[in-house]
Design a protein around this motif. Structure first.
Motif, short mmCIF file in Angstrom:
data_model
loop_
_atom_site.label_atom_id
_atom_site.label_comp_id
_atom_site.label_asym_id
_atom_site.label_seq_id
_atom_site.Cartn_x
_atom_site.Cartn_y
_atom_site.Cartn_z
N ALA A 130 1.02 -1.30 0.04
CA ALA A 130 -0.20 0.39 0.01
C ALA A 130 1.41 0.86 0.38
N HIS A 131 0.18 1.97 -0.27
CA HIS A 131 0.97 3.50 -0.61
C HIS A 131 0.28 4.39 -0.16
N ALA A 132 0.47 5.51 0.70
CA ALA A 132 -0.44 6.87 1.03
C ALA A 132 0.35 7.68 0.27
N LEU A 133 -0.57 8.64 -0.18
CA LEU A 133 -0.27 9.94 -1.03
C LEU A 133 -0.68 10.44 0.33
N HIS A 134 0.47 12.06 0.14
CA HIS A 134 0.24 13.11 1.00
C HIS A 134 0.58 13.96 -0.32
N PHE A 135 -0.80 15.18 -0.61
CA PHE A 135 -0.41 16.47 -1.14
C PHE A 135 0.25 17.90 -0.39
N HIS A 136 0.87 18.74 -1.01
CA HIS A 136 1.08 19.81 -0.28
C HIS A 136 0.20 20.45 -1.38
N GLY A 137 -0.30 22.02 0.01
CA GLY A 137 -1.04 23.29 -0.85
C GLY A 137 -2.28 23.21 -1.31
N TYR A 138 -2.80 21.55 -1.01
CA TYR A 138 -4.85 21.70 -1.64
C TYR A 138 -4.88 19.85 -0.79
N HIS A 139 -5.98 20.69 -0.49
CA HIS A 139 -7.14 18.95 -0.74
C HIS A 139 -7.08 18.39 -1.77
N VAL A 140 -8.23 16.60 -1.74
CA VAL A 140 -7.88 16.52 -3.75
C VAL A 140 -9.71 16.04 -3.21
N GLU A 141 -10.68 16.32 -3.68
CA GLU A 141 -11.49 15.47 -4.14
C GLU A 141 -11.78 13.73 -4.13
N MET A 174 4.28 25.55 -6.60
CA MET A 174 4.64 24.69 -7.40
C MET A 174 5.09 24.01 -5.59
N TYR A 175 3.86 22.25 -5.68
CA TYR A 175 4.30 22.16 -4.54
C TYR A 175 3.98 20.48 -4.66
N PRO A 176 4.96 19.35 -3.75
CA PRO A 176 5.37 18.19 -3.71
C PRO A 176 3.51 17.20 -3.72
N VAL A 177 3.74 16.76 -3.92
CA VAL A 177 2.57 15.04 -4.06
C VAL A 177 3.85 13.61 -4.00
N HIS A 178 3.87 13.10 -2.57
CA HIS A 178 4.53 12.49 -2.35
C HIS A 178 3.76 10.93 -1.21
N ASP A 179 4.52 9.70 -1.29
CA ASP A 179 4.25 9.01 -0.73
C ASP A 179 5.02 8.79 1.09
N HIS A 180 3.91 9.07 2.25
CA HIS A 180 3.84 9.26 2.92
C HIS A 180 4.45 8.75 4.20
N ASN A 181 4.71 7.30 2.90
CA ASN A 181 5.70 6.18 4.18
C ASN A 181 7.05 6.64 3.04
N PRO A 211 20.21 21.98 9.18
CA PRO A 211 19.07 22.81 8.70
C PRO A 211 17.88 21.80 8.34
N HIS A 212 16.96 22.80 8.90
CA HIS A 212 15.96 22.13 9.34
C HIS A 212 14.87 22.94 8.68
N THR A 213 13.23 22.87 8.66
CA THR A 213 11.81 23.25 8.72
C THR A 213 11.22 23.26 8.88
N ILE A 214 10.15 23.76 8.88
CA ILE A 214 8.75 22.92 9.56
C ILE A 214 7.81 23.10 8.15
N HIS A 215 7.01 22.13 8.00
CA HIS A 215 6.42 21.68 6.82
C HIS A 215 5.34 21.95 7.88
N LEU A 216 3.72 22.32 7.56
CA LEU A 216 2.67 22.56 7.64
C LEU A 216 1.27 21.47 7.15
N HIS A 217 1.40 20.62 7.13
CA HIS A 217 0.87 19.51 7.07
C HIS A 217 -0.30 19.38 7.18
N GLY A 218 -1.30 19.62 6.08
CA GLY A 218 -2.60 19.59 6.13
C GLY A 218 -3.22 21.23 5.79
N LEU A 219 -2.35 21.84 6.50
CA LEU A 219 -3.02 23.06 6.25
C LEU A 219 -2.66 24.47 4.73
#
Lengths: 282, 380
Positions: free
Chosen positions: A206-217, A254-261, B86-94
């Motif tokens: 399994a993979h858990a995708l995390h989107f930076h910057g956005y929520h997706v539906e 520009m925002y990453p999307v990545h596996d959070h594993n 170096p370090h950062t703070i990523h605001l996960h989900g915000l």
């Protein structure tokens, strides 16, 4: 007179091909270097040679799909779509078979070669049904243990061991930063666009995708209908899951999307592996 | 022209007045020590608060300080990287903008002994996380993470959503103390604690009255898949995830939370129950569980609420030289066991007493107070 007859003939021809999608795919097996890992792949290639590619296409609901598969491997493969094509689907070495089928509902579907040296080595792709009026992108999540890939290819084994421990994590068989050179993996659009991303997991975990910057539906999830309708920034795709998400970006950047594993973002060193980007213009 | 400028400034000031500006002061520490349930001490990298006036560093912990905001806040995190990396703070989900995203490739890393500010607005109530995004697979696993809760209306999960009486936050994580990228974690944590540690602190035990709604904010920032197993008596209903309401709520006896996900669950027990919510940790790589932690749940009839919740408090935990016991009950008898169940001593307390434990060997001791058992760790 001849001109009129020719026009009429062409008109009839265009009517018969309406609602039909046709393409030809070639099955190749070879090794490729993924961020320093020499890994064996089996690929449904859209050209008559081995290349790193996760084939994807978009069709309408009800549209007839004619896919001609030419097997360039030395071993037989299958062309399998769960619940649609599951029997009479063997393609012997150097053989050519055409499969015709259609889907009655919007969704996204995995096709694959159902042999141990097939999908396990990457012989898979996806067909997005519906959503043809929106820009769409395709991600095929895939993981691979290098030694196992060689053993599967050489028929030394046909099973995935319980100690499975992949080193290679990919989207469309590329690892970041190569993913952002792939126009299917790099999501590009403008603020307020409606963007469709079709995602499949053909890996062995399994993979858990995390989107930076956005929520997706989540519009469609083949393994968990409780996920449908949710607005998420992180969600899982179980093995063999297929899903569709809708992104309507409300900010540029520009925002990453990545596996959070996070083991999956270390292929060939950090950051590498199951990572892509969303690039949104104002 | 001057008038236009004045109007512009007035509108700007009104806008800033409408938003509640919250300042948070966080620093990093790369030589903190975390004591695990078996007494093992390991070096962790963590976040802590600092005093902006004096630059005095306050306690830093694993997980980092739990940050709470209200919807509509304009937040400024003043980040002081007081380490040599170096370090950062990523605001996960915000869903913050690119410059404030805390990703070195797309925004920037905060260099050694440098500082910065992160700016964002809180638009949605819900559960979020923060963590370092520099070589995340090491920095996060070493402990650089914490939870964030954004509150909406008082005691309401989100606008138009359910109400609750009290709430608790539980952050699941795991660590591998050799600190490499091996997949096999050796400690599995809830709010930084494992096994008997999870029942140590009053704030981590759920005391809930029958027929009362109680909100559980659940986070997973580990490497494992976590399954939260709810006893039927709790009537657990899942209401929101990742800071957004679910389109349709559902009652459940188990909830799987993958790395990076968050959920809000409301329990409303209809009967007496004294037990646990089990949290099971499953590797992403294997189809088997590696550990189970417990969240302690105590459901009680309303008339004995006060006695149950604050009758006896023991602190600090872990303790070193002295242990203080505060009891509302006169002549409270406390029996102390070791990990083998052997009775070590019986104590009689009343009011507030401090007990010299400097000659006790480091380890875990169990204090039986009435029907309750509290684990206490002695470490030096």
């Amino acid at each position: 007179m001849y001109k009129k007859l020719l026009s009429f003939l062409l008109f009839i021809l265009s009517l018969t091909s309406w609602g039909q999608f046709s393409d030809t795919l070639f099955i190749y097996k070879d090794s490729a270097d993924i961020r320093g890992y020499q890994t064996t792949f089996a690929i449904f290639s859209s050209v008559d040679s081995f290349r790193i590619e996760s084939y994807s296409t978009n069709v309408s609901v009800g549209e007839t799909i004619n896919l001609t598969i030419i097997n360039r491997d030395t071993l037989p493969h299958t062309f399998t779509v769960d619940n649609i094509i599951t029997t009479g689907n063997i393609i012997n070495a150097n053989d050519t078979v055409t499969f015709s089928f259609s889907f009655n509902l919007p969704g996204t579907h995995i096709f694959y070669s159902d042999v141990s040296y097939g999908k396990n080595l990457g012989a898979s792709g996806q067909i997005l049904v519906g959503y043809e009026n929106y820009p769409h992108f395709y991600w095929n999540l895939f993981d691979q243990e290098v030694a196992l890939s060689h053993d599967l290819a050489l028929l030394n084994t046909s099973a995935i061991p319980s100690s499975y421990l992949p080193e290679v994590y990919t989207i469309n068989f590329n690892s970041y930063p190569q993913t952002i050179a792939d126009t299917n993996a790099l999501v590009v659009g403008n603020v307020s666009d409606t963007l469709i991303i079709s995602i499949i997991n053909t890996g062995k975990m399994a993979h858990a995708l995390h989107f930076h910057g956005y929520h997706v539906e989540i519009l469609f999830h083949s393994k968990n209908n409780l996920m449908e309708g949710l607005l998420k920034d992180t969600f899982p795709l179980e093995v063999d899951a297929a899903c569709i998400v809708r992104l309507i970006p409300n900010q540029s950047g520009m925002y990453p999307v990545h596996d959070h594993n996070l083991f999956a973002v270390n292929t060939g060193g950090y950051p590498g592996g199951m990572i892509t980007m969303i690039n949104i213009s104002p | 022209m001057k008038k236009i400028l004045l109007i512009f400034l007035m509108v700007l000031s009104l806008h800033s007045l409408a938003q509640n500006v919250k300042h948070v002061f966080l620093y990093t520490k790369m030589d903190a020590k975390h004591t695990f349930y078996d007494g093992t001490k390991a070096e962790v990298w963590v976040y802590g608060y600092y005093d902006p006036a004096t630059h005095q560093k306050l306690s830093a912990s694993l997980p980092g300080p739990f940050l709470e905001f209200n919807v509509g806040d304009s937040v400024i995190i003043h980040f002081w990287n007081d380490t040599g990396e170096p370090h950062t703070i990523h605001l996960h989900g915000l869903d913050v903008d690119q410059p404030n995203d805390g990703v070195p490739n797309t925004s920037y890393a905060v260099a050694a002994f440098d500082s910065t500010t992160y700016h964002f607005n809180t638009d949605h109530p819900g559960n979020f996380l923060y963590h370092c995004h520099v070589h995340t697979s090491i920095h996060l696993q070493k402990g650089m993470y914490g939870g964030i809760r954004v509150w909406g209306n008082p005691n309401q999960l989100f606008s138009g959503g359910p109400y609750f009486y009290q709430s608790s936050d539980f952050i699941a994580s795991d660590v591998y103390t050799n600190w490499n990228t091996d997949i096999f974690q050796d400690y599995f944590l809830i709010n930084g604690m494992q096994n008997q540690q999870t029942g140590m602190y009053q704030q981590d035990i759920i005391y809930v009255e029958e027929d009362t709604s109680y909100l559980l904010n659940l986070f997973n920032i580990g490497y494992s898949i976590t399954d939260f197993i709810f006893p039927n008596e709790l009537n657990a209903v899942v209401h929101s995830s990742d800071g957004r309401p679910l389109p349709s709520i559902h009652q459940t006896d188990s909830l799987r939370i993958y790395p990076g996900e968050r959920y809000s669950v409301i329990i409303k027990p209809s009967m007496y129950y004294n037990g646990t919510i089990d949290v099971k940790y499953k590797s992403m790589f294997e189809d088997q569980y590696h550990h189970t932690n417990q969240i302690w749940v105590n459901i009680f009839p309303s008339e004995i609420k006060e006695e149950k919740s604050i009758s006896t408090i023991i602190y600090p935990n872990p303790a070193s030289e002295y242990l203080t016991v505060e009891s509302l009950i006169k002549d409270q008898e406390i029996t102390v066991f070791d990990t083998q169940g052997k009775i070590l001593t019986q104590l009689i307390f009343g009011g507030k007493n401090t007990y010299d434990i400097s000659n006790w060997k480091p380890g875990t001791y169990y204090f039986k107070i009435g029907n309750e058992i509290k684990p206490i760790v002695i470490s030096r």
